[in-house]
Design an enzyme around this catalytic site. Sequence first.
Site, PDB file in Angstrom:
ATOM      1  CG  HIS A  94      -1.839   1.124   1.341  1.00 53.69           C
ATOM      2  ND1 HIS A  94      -3.195   1.010   1.173  1.00 53.69           N
ATOM      3  CD2 HIS A  94      -1.611   2.443   1.621  1.00 53.69           C
ATOM      4  CE1 HIS A  94      -3.764   2.199   1.342  1.00 53.69           C
ATOM      5  NE2 HIS A  94      -2.810   3.083   1.617  1.00 53.69           N
ATOM      6  CD  GLU A  95       1.496   3.531   3.586  1.00 52.63           C
ATOM      7  OE1 GLU A  95       1.693   4.632   3.007  1.00 52.63           O
ATOM      8  OE2 GLU A  95       0.428   3.267   4.167  1.00 52.63           O
TER       9      GLU A  95
END
Length: 195
Positions: free
Chosen positions: A148-149
Amino acid sequence: MVLPIYSYGHEILRTVCEPLTPETIPAALISDMWDTLYGAAGCGLAAPQVGESVQLFLVDSKLLYNQMNPESRAVYFEDNIGIKAVFINAVITAYSERRWVSEEACLSIPGLQYGIERPWSITIEYRDEYFQPHKRTFSGITARMILHEFEHTNGVLYLDHLPQRKQKRIAGKLDRISRGRVKADYPMSFTNDSR
């Protein structure tokens, strides 16, 4: 220092970020990002979310591990207890064939949460805050948080993984977020501050 988190609609969230060098590691930014992450009760934060277009993100999956009951821990963490780490100039070198769906949310997109399919495990090469190299394999929820990051540093949002019809259905909600017509329990920067 707690920084405002840039909301959906800011151009920087769609930018492919620049790599860092040992001379350009922003120590103050890393410290401020940890303050911002914890101030927003999050578990991951990428530099573009605070207005910096650099390949840097933080993940703290230990927080989630500590909040889960033992049965959930076994499902989401297998044999580990999570991580607290800084990732600089990350490159994902392998994705597992095994995939799974779990709910995701994003501090830049408050109030929305959707099930997203991702690989169960990844192998990633990165530098830490001291620019020391690492190559590690992560699985379960930690791998999900990292993905996600990591995607934030490449201009990708988790909502991009939703089917087109779902993206069209939530377009109004996203427009309200970009205009600042949403409440968050942390400071935010909106594309249109005339809320």
